[in-house]
Design a protein around this motif. Structure first.
Motif, PDB file in Angstrom:
ATOM      1  N   SER A  77      -5.055  13.349  -3.661  1.00  0.00           N
ATOM      2  CA  SER A  77      -6.395  13.012  -4.164  1.00  0.00           C
ATOM      3  C   SER A  77      -6.385  13.282  -5.655  1.00  0.00           C
ATOM      4  O   SER A  77      -5.702  14.172  -6.133  1.00  0.00           O
ATOM      5  CB  SER A  77      -7.459  13.856  -3.471  1.00  0.00           C
ATOM      6  OG  SER A  77      -7.330  15.196  -3.864  1.00  0.00           O
ATOM      7  N   THR A  99     -13.338   0.272   1.698  1.00  0.00           N
ATOM      8  CA  THR A  99     -12.074  -0.330   2.152  1.00  0.00           C
ATOM      9  C   THR A  99     -11.120  -0.520   0.970  1.00  0.00           C
ATOM     10  O   THR A  99      -9.945  -0.172   1.029  1.00  0.00           O
ATOM     11  CB  THR A  99     -12.356  -1.706   2.804  1.00  0.00           C
ATOM     12  OG1 THR A  99     -13.295  -1.504   3.840  1.00  0.00           O
ATOM     13  CG2 THR A  99     -11.099  -2.342   3.357  1.00  0.00           C
ATOM     14  N   LYS A 117     -11.067   1.050  -1.839  1.00  0.00           N
ATOM     15  CA  LYS A 117     -10.583   2.328  -2.384  1.00  0.00           C
ATOM     16  C   LYS A 117      -9.420   2.875  -1.557  1.00  0.00           C
ATOM     17  O   LYS A 117      -8.623   3.665  -2.050  1.00  0.00           O
ATOM     18  CB  LYS A 117     -11.712   3.352  -2.419  1.00  0.00           C
ATOM     19  CG  LYS A 117     -12.648   3.137  -3.590  1.00  0.00           C
ATOM     20  CD  LYS A 117     -13.650   4.248  -3.689  1.00  0.00           C
ATOM     21  CE  LYS A 117     -14.653   3.958  -4.772  1.00  0.00           C
ATOM     22  NZ  LYS A 117     -14.426   4.708  -5.979  1.00  0.00           N
ATOM     23  N   CYS A 118      -9.368   2.489  -0.282  1.00  0.00           N
ATOM     24  CA  CYS A 118      -8.291   2.973   0.601  1.00  0.00           C
ATOM     25  C   CYS A 118      -7.109   2.014   0.654  1.00  0.00           C
ATOM     26  O   CYS A 118      -6.167   2.241   1.416  1.00  0.00           O
ATOM     27  CB  CYS A 118      -8.818   3.167   2.022  1.00  0.00           C
ATOM     28  SG  CYS A 118     -10.116   4.391   2.149  1.00  0.00           S
ATOM     29  N   SER A 119      -7.157   0.915  -0.099  1.00  0.00           N
ATOM     30  CA  SER A 119      -6.059  -0.049   0.024  1.00  0.00           C
ATOM     31  C   SER A 119      -4.762   0.579  -0.492  1.00  0.00           C
ATOM     32  O   SER A 119      -4.770   1.337  -1.476  1.00  0.00           O
ATOM     33  CB  SER A 119      -6.384  -1.338  -0.727  1.00  0.00           C
ATOM     34  OG  SER A 119      -5.918  -1.263  -2.048  1.00  0.00           O
ATOM     35  N   PHE A 133      -3.779   2.665  -3.926  1.00  0.00           N
ATOM     36  CA  PHE A 133      -3.238   4.005  -3.753  1.00  0.00           C
ATOM     37  C   PHE A 133      -1.935   4.134  -4.547  1.00  0.00           C
ATOM     38  O   PHE A 133      -1.710   5.092  -5.272  1.00  0.00           O
ATOM     39  CB  PHE A 133      -3.017   4.245  -2.256  1.00  0.00           C
ATOM     40  CG  PHE A 133      -2.441   5.588  -1.927  1.00  0.00           C
ATOM     41  CD1 PHE A 133      -3.224   6.729  -2.013  1.00  0.00           C
ATOM     42  CD2 PHE A 133      -1.121   5.710  -1.534  1.00  0.00           C
ATOM     43  CE1 PHE A 133      -2.698   7.973  -1.705  1.00  0.00           C
ATOM     44  CE2 PHE A 133      -0.590   6.948  -1.223  1.00  0.00           C
ATOM     45  CZ  PHE A 133      -1.375   8.090  -1.308  1.00  0.00           C
TER      46      PHE A 133
END
Ligand code: 5GP
Length: 213
Positions: A4, A188, A190-192, A196
């Protein structure tokens, strides 16, 4: 190794679509729930009743707008129904760099220009539930002459075809539902894995070759 990071760049979220689709209402609702930064555009059109300078728009004369244009102050600009509209560049870039998610509420020509220069943005096309409803919404707004109403309506018909250039299409039949869909799209994205990799793995020096070893 931390997965993070507070130092990620913000997302550029472009909310676009034909006039009367409800982009403005959707953006207002989006801002109520979350900490996005909405870019205030510049325009040469006259203020409508209730609009406030520097909050609704930066209301500029044509000369003022053209000066800013010559100074390369806009991320994008477009001539919409005889008036200029543009997104001030420096603030948007600064907010993205500091990790803020930025929302642009702009027309289709402008969105496509942003996409050319900033393809990592999220491009969301807002559709009305039907063309009849779109017409009713523009009429209800009461701010257009019958001539400008017809211009907006005719161009909306053509503009619907541009949906294929966008990443997402959201039908705005109920504002609350449309907003939930957009928030889900943002989460969605932001989590791709692609984002990342850009945000975390590249910073940490972990690259594909190492993974393949
Ligand atoms: P209105 O006159 O109804 O406020 O806006 C007319 C159209 O211009 C809408 O589709 C609105 O989204 C779009 N618009 C507002 N600001 C900008 C901007 O900065 N750039 C572009 N390209 N379009 C904008």
């Amino acid at each position: 190794m931390r997965f993070s990071s507070e130092k990620n760049k913000g997302l550029l979220i472009v909310i676009s679509g034909p006039s009367g689709a409800g982009k403005g209402t959707i953006c207002k609702e989006l801002l109520k729930n979350r900490d996005y930064w909405l870019s205030v555009s510049a325009t040469t059109r006259s203020p409508r009743k209730g609009e406030i300078d520097e909050k609704s728009y930066y209301f500029l004369t044509k000369e003022e707008f053209e000066t800013k244009l010559s100074e390369n102050d806009f991320l994008e600009y477009a001539e919409v129904y005889g008036n200029y509209y543009g997104t001030p560049k420096s603030k948007v870039i600064e907010k993205l760099e500091t990790g803020k998610d930025v929302i642009l509420e702009i027309d289709i020509q402008g969105a496509l220009k942003v996409k050319e220069n900033y393809p990592e943005g999220i491009f969301i096309f807002i559709l009305p539930p039907s063309m009849e409803e779109l017409k009713n919404r523009i009429i209800k707004r009461g701010s257009e002459t019958s001539e400008s109403l017809m211009t907006r309506f005719k161009s909306a018909y053509k503009e619907i075809n541009y949906v294929s250039k966008y990443n997402y299409a959201v039908v705005n039949d109920e504002v609350e539902l449309a907003v939930t869909k957009i928030e889900s799209i943002i989460i969605t994205e932001k989590c791709s894995v692609e984002r990342f990799e850009q945000n975390i793995l590249s910073k940490e020096g972990l690259i594909h070759e190492q993974l393949n070893d």
